[in-house]
Design a protein around this motif. Sequence first.
Motif, PDB file in Angstrom:
ATOM      1  N   TYR B 282       0.831  -1.198   0.000  1.00  0.00           N
ATOM      2  CA  TYR B 282       0.000   0.000   0.000  1.00  0.00           C
ATOM      3  C   TYR B 282       0.865   1.248   0.000  1.00  0.00           C
ATOM      4  CZ  TYR B 282      -3.934  -3.058   0.846  1.00  0.00           C
ATOM      5  OH  TYR B 282      -4.883  -4.034   0.715  1.00  0.00           O
ATOM      6  N   TYR B 283       0.401   2.240  -0.749  1.00  0.00           N
ATOM      7  CA  TYR B 283       1.147   3.478  -0.887  1.00  0.00           C
ATOM      8  C   TYR B 283       0.228   4.671  -0.657  1.00  0.00           C
ATOM      9  CZ  TYR B 283       4.356   0.313  -3.239  1.00  0.00           C
ATOM     10  OH  TYR B 283       5.184  -0.744  -3.525  1.00  0.00           O
ATOM     11  N   LEU B 284       0.789   5.688  -0.024  1.00  0.00           N
ATOM     12  CA  LEU B 284       0.087   6.971   0.038  1.00  0.00           C
ATOM     13  C   LEU B 284       0.623   7.803  -1.108  1.00  0.00           C
ATOM     14  CD1 LEU B 284       0.133   7.875   3.841  1.00  0.00           C
ATOM     15  CD2 LEU B 284      -1.763   6.979   2.492  1.00  0.00           C
ATOM     16  N   ASN B 285      -0.280   8.345  -1.922  1.00  0.00           N
ATOM     17  CA  ASN B 285       0.145   9.165  -3.041  1.00  0.00           C
ATOM     18  C   ASN B 285      -0.362  10.583  -2.818  1.00  0.00           C
ATOM     19  OD1 ASN B 285       1.472   9.481  -5.470  1.00  0.00           O
ATOM     20  ND2 ASN B 285      -0.364   9.140  -6.701  1.00  0.00           N
ATOM     21  N   LEU B 286       0.578  11.478  -2.583  1.00  0.00           N
ATOM     22  CA  LEU B 286       0.206  12.878  -2.394  1.00  0.00           C
ATOM     23  C   LEU B 286       0.185  13.543  -3.763  1.00  0.00           C
ATOM     24  CD1 LEU B 286      -0.221  15.134  -0.244  1.00  0.00           C
ATOM     25  CD2 LEU B 286       2.203  15.620  -0.485  1.00  0.00           C
ATOM     26  N   VAL B 287      -0.948  14.109  -4.159  1.00  0.00           N
ATOM     27  CA  VAL B 287      -1.089  14.684  -5.495  1.00  0.00           C
ATOM     28  C   VAL B 287      -1.444  16.157  -5.404  1.00  0.00           C
ATOM     29  CG1 VAL B 287      -2.251  14.460  -7.723  1.00  0.00           C
ATOM     30  CG2 VAL B 287      -2.005  12.455  -6.255  1.00  0.00           C
ATOM     31  N   LEU B 288      -0.652  16.983  -6.082  1.00  0.00           N
ATOM     32  CA  LEU B 288      -0.971  18.415  -6.192  1.00  0.00           C
ATOM     33  C   LEU B 288      -1.321  18.706  -7.651  1.00  0.00           C
ATOM     34  CD1 LEU B 288       1.705  18.215  -4.075  1.00  0.00           C
ATOM     35  CD2 LEU B 288       0.974  20.549  -3.766  1.00  0.00           C
ATOM     36  N   ILE B 289      -2.346  19.511  -7.858  1.00  0.00           N
ATOM     37  CA  ILE B 289      -2.783  19.823  -9.222  1.00  0.00           C
ATOM     38  C   ILE B 289      -2.775  21.330  -9.385  1.00  0.00           C
ATOM     39  CG2 ILE B 289      -4.653  19.557 -10.881  1.00  0.00           C
ATOM     40  CD1 ILE B 289      -5.501  17.100  -9.113  1.00  0.00           C
ATOM     41  N   ASP B 290      -2.169  21.804 -10.486  1.00  0.00           N
ATOM     42  CA  ASP B 290      -2.103  23.251 -10.685  1.00  0.00           C
ATOM     43  C   ASP B 290      -3.208  23.734 -11.615  1.00  0.00           C
ATOM     44  OD1 ASP B 290       0.783  23.390 -12.992  1.00  0.00           O
ATOM     45  OD2 ASP B 290      -1.318  22.895 -13.342  1.00  0.00           O
ATOM     46  N   GLU B 291      -3.207  25.036 -11.857  1.00  0.00           N
ATOM     47  CA  GLU B 291      -4.274  25.669 -12.643  1.00  0.00           C
ATOM     48  C   GLU B 291      -4.376  25.103 -14.054  1.00  0.00           C
ATOM     49  OE1 GLU B 291      -6.480  28.093 -11.884  1.00  0.00           O
ATOM     50  OE2 GLU B 291      -5.882  28.289  -9.804  1.00  0.00           O
ATOM     51  N   GLU B 292      -3.272  24.593 -14.581  1.00  0.00           N
ATOM     52  CA  GLU B 292      -3.299  24.047 -15.938  1.00  0.00           C
ATOM     53  C   GLU B 292      -3.439  22.541 -15.935  1.00  0.00           C
ATOM     54  OE1 GLU B 292      -3.572  25.832 -18.459  1.00  0.00           O
ATOM     55  OE2 GLU B 292      -3.011  27.816 -17.736  1.00  0.00           O
ATOM     56  N   GLU B 293      -3.993  21.977 -14.830  1.00  0.00           N
ATOM     57  CA  GLU B 293      -4.245  20.537 -14.712  1.00  0.00           C
ATOM     58  C   GLU B 293      -2.976  19.701 -14.679  1.00  0.00           C
ATOM     59  OE1 GLU B 293      -8.197  21.316 -14.481  1.00  0.00           O
ATOM     60  OE2 GLU B 293      -7.336  19.307 -14.275  1.00  0.00           O
ATOM     61  N   ARG B 294      -1.827  20.324 -14.467  1.00  0.00           N
ATOM     62  CA  ARG B 294      -0.607  19.536 -14.343  1.00  0.00           C
ATOM     63  C   ARG B 294      -0.596  18.907 -12.951  1.00  0.00           C
ATOM     64  NH1 ARG B 294       1.728  23.870 -17.796  1.00  0.00           N
ATOM     65  NH2 ARG B 294       1.526  25.245 -15.980  1.00  0.00           N
ATOM     66  N   ARG B 295      -0.138  17.644 -12.879  1.00  0.00           N
ATOM     67  CA  ARG B 295      -0.151  16.920 -11.618  1.00  0.00           C
ATOM     68  C   ARG B 295       1.267  16.697 -11.124  1.00  0.00           C
ATOM     69  NH1 ARG B 295      -5.126  14.030 -11.232  1.00  0.00           N
ATOM     70  NH2 ARG B 295      -4.145  12.357 -10.069  1.00  0.00           N
ATOM     71  N   TYR B 296       1.456  16.935  -9.823  1.00  0.00           N
ATOM     72  CA  TYR B 296       2.741  16.699  -9.181  1.00  0.00           C
ATOM     73  C   TYR B 296       2.475  15.719  -8.060  1.00  0.00           C
ATOM     74  CZ  TYR B 296       3.271  21.206 -11.502  1.00  0.00           C
ATOM     75  OH  TYR B 296       3.250  22.212 -12.431  1.00  0.00           O
ATOM     76  N   PHE B 297       3.244  14.631  -7.996  1.00  0.00           N
ATOM     77  CA  PHE B 297       2.902  13.678  -6.956  1.00  0.00           C
ATOM     78  C   PHE B 297       4.128  13.045  -6.313  1.00  0.00           C
ATOM     79  CE2 PHE B 297       3.814   9.869  -9.330  1.00  0.00           C
ATOM     80  CZ  PHE B 297       3.651  10.267 -10.642  1.00  0.00           C
ATOM     81  N   LYS B 298       3.889  12.540  -5.102  1.00  0.00           N
ATOM     82  CA  LYS B 298       4.949  11.862  -4.350  1.00  0.00           C
ATOM     83  C   LYS B 298       4.324  10.644  -3.689  1.00  0.00           C
ATOM     84  CE  LYS B 298       8.865  11.215  -2.208  1.00  0.00           C
ATOM     85  NZ  LYS B 298       9.396   9.976  -2.718  1.00  0.00           N
ATOM     86  N   GLN B 299       4.883   9.473  -4.014  1.00  0.00           N
ATOM     87  CA  GLN B 299       4.333   8.233  -3.488  1.00  0.00           C
ATOM     88  C   GLN B 299       5.191   7.733  -2.336  1.00  0.00           C
ATOM     89  OE1 GLN B 299       3.693   4.428  -5.823  1.00  0.00           O
ATOM     90  NE2 GLN B 299       2.235   5.799  -6.778  1.00  0.00           N
ATOM     91  N   GLN B 300       4.545   7.201  -1.325  1.00  0.00           N
ATOM     92  CA  GLN B 300       5.270   6.730  -0.151  1.00  0.00           C
ATOM     93  C   GLN B 300       4.621   5.448   0.348  1.00  0.00           C
ATOM     94  OE1 GLN B 300       7.902   8.559   0.818  1.00  0.00           O
ATOM     95  NE2 GLN B 300       8.353   6.854   2.193  1.00  0.00           N
ATOM     96  N   GLU B 301       5.424   4.413   0.545  1.00  0.00           N
ATOM     97  CA  GLU B 301       4.824   3.162   1.007  1.00  0.00           C
ATOM     98  C   GLU B 301       4.524   3.237   2.497  1.00  0.00           C
ATOM     99  OE1 GLU B 301       6.954  -0.498   0.279  1.00  0.00           O
ATOM    100  OE2 GLU B 301       5.283  -1.681   1.108  1.00  0.00           O
ATOM    101  N   ILE B 302       3.393   2.651   2.885  1.00  0.00           N
ATOM    102  CA  ILE B 302       3.083   2.458   4.308  1.00  0.00           C
ATOM    103  C   ILE B 302       2.830   0.975   4.522  1.00  0.00           C
ATOM    104  CG2 ILE B 302       2.157   4.752   4.841  1.00  0.00           C
ATOM    105  CD1 ILE B 302      -0.669   3.483   4.408  1.00  0.00           C
ATOM    106  N   THR B 303       3.046   0.538   5.755  1.00  0.00           N
ATOM    107  CA  THR B 303       2.789  -0.854   6.108  1.00  0.00           C
ATOM    108  C   THR B 303       1.457  -0.933   6.835  1.00  0.00           C
ATOM    109  OG1 THR B 303       5.151  -1.262   6.344  1.00  0.00           O
ATOM    110  CG2 THR B 303       3.666  -2.852   7.371  1.00  0.00           C
ATOM    111  N   LEU B 304       0.569  -1.782   6.361  1.00  0.00           N
ATOM    112  CA  LEU B 304      -0.708  -1.984   7.037  1.00  0.00           C
ATOM    113  C   LEU B 304      -0.670  -3.307   7.782  1.00  0.00           C
ATOM    114  CD1 LEU B 304      -3.322  -0.869   4.348  1.00  0.00           C
ATOM    115  CD2 LEU B 304      -2.383   0.430   6.249  1.00  0.00           C
TER     116      LEU B 304
END
Lengths: 162, 346
Positions: B282-304
């Motif tokens: 499982y991963y947490l994916n942090l997603v930022l979206i700008d005014e022009e619909e460009r996506r910036y993301f950072k994925q990080q694994e978590i242990t469940l």
Amino acid sequence: MADTIADTRRLFSKPQNLNDAYGPPSNFLEIDMSNPETVGVGRTRFTTYEIRLKTNLPIFKLKESRVRRRYSDFQWLRGELERDSKVVVPPLPGKALSRQLPFRGDDGIFDDSFIEERRAGLEQFLNKVAGHPLAQNKRCLHMFLQDESVDKTYTPSKIRQA
Amino acid sequence: GYFLLAPKQGPVMSFFSFGQSAEIDIVLKDAETRKKVEHKTEDGKKDKYFLLYDGETVSGNVNVTLKNPGKRLEHQGIKMEFIGQIELYYDRGNHHEFVSLVKDLARPGELTQSQTFDFEFTHVEKPYESYTGQNVKLRYFLRATVSRRLNDISKEMDIVVHTLSTYPELNSSIKMEVGIEDCLHIEFEYNKSKYHLKDVIVGKIYFLLVRLKIRHMEIDIIKRETTGTGPNVYHENDTIAKYEIMDGAPVRGESIPIRLFLAGYEMTPTMRDINKKYSVRYYLNLVLIDEEERRYFKQQEITLWRKGDMVKKSMSHQAAIASQRFEGSSSAEKALAQAQAKEQEQ
């Protein structure tokens, strides 16, 4: 054994500086296109558009600039960015070749409504491109937006900040 | 005439057998009080199954009911099996059995009347959790078989196994600074790296530099199922959750809080390299979206991990059973005896 209640308290964060909170945002970048002008006579006529830029981004040398560009300049910029950067460059508004054929009932590519349509499309194109982090450090973009004229014999490079 | 070669299963074939047949019914001990849980089947439906844990004894009885009372049922033996197997969907023929126990209930002979047989598999090891995924399935089941010359009569009963863990000793927070040079710098922090299935993710996103026009920020939970090895590795990504944490443009110095309750989502514990066949991460994916619909993301694994609802046996007794199974040493046996004695005292 009772279930412990989950700790959902917020993590500690530094209070925000009031200057940062209420000051102008660091991402101010406005590009307008206006005042289309058709220059020349007969077959050598072409239309230029005024490009006005206002910004507070440090990467732009001029915080305010005003230049005039024509459609072929945009085609050049798009070509440079496609070749030189990793950006997926958005398309330009159409070339409108059919409007350049003779015996049309209207003014072809110098028709007012067509020029307005093209102006809007070019403005959208520029805003999309100028805001892209990977296009923002390209010499060709800065030359296009802020230099008096576009020198197509330039050396492609990246804008570096100290 | 000619013989129809019948496959070795169940009720349909009784149409072709000229003689006696039987119905098999498996009943677990304590069936009325035993907990049942919902588990997804391969076609996406949800069914309820009895829940068992690692180390638990599996016992009960099998009712063999003759279809035609009065007629004898000749058989080559009656047995009960407890099986844990992994099935890869792209390799259906091969079932990988990691647990295979068998108990003979009756020697070859005949049944003159319906009969009930008791069975018991003591302290069965169930090392992995039951899992039905996109490309792989791990299941445990009991199978009672009445062997016959031409066609066997058998009945399967699936059970579900959950693997429980205790609170991890080390559970550091995840804190990282990421960004695009001169454009966007953020520091994200999640309070833990290991979360149980009913836990809460508490975190924050701190904006150090914002020279982009950010419009929206969300956190997604992504489940990645990996099957196969070497050149034939399949990854199946599934976005389990999308949770908006910010609407609008942030500025420097702003801190956006995260509070994400996991209990609302259907998730399994993290499974790493199960029997060298598959993993579920499982991963947490942090997603930022700008005014022009460009996506910036950072994925990080978590242990469940799965927390037990109730402690059925004392912790020392559980630990003693576990150590005896894995070490098989005399000291472990002594520890088990001691723990059992202590339990009986209480």
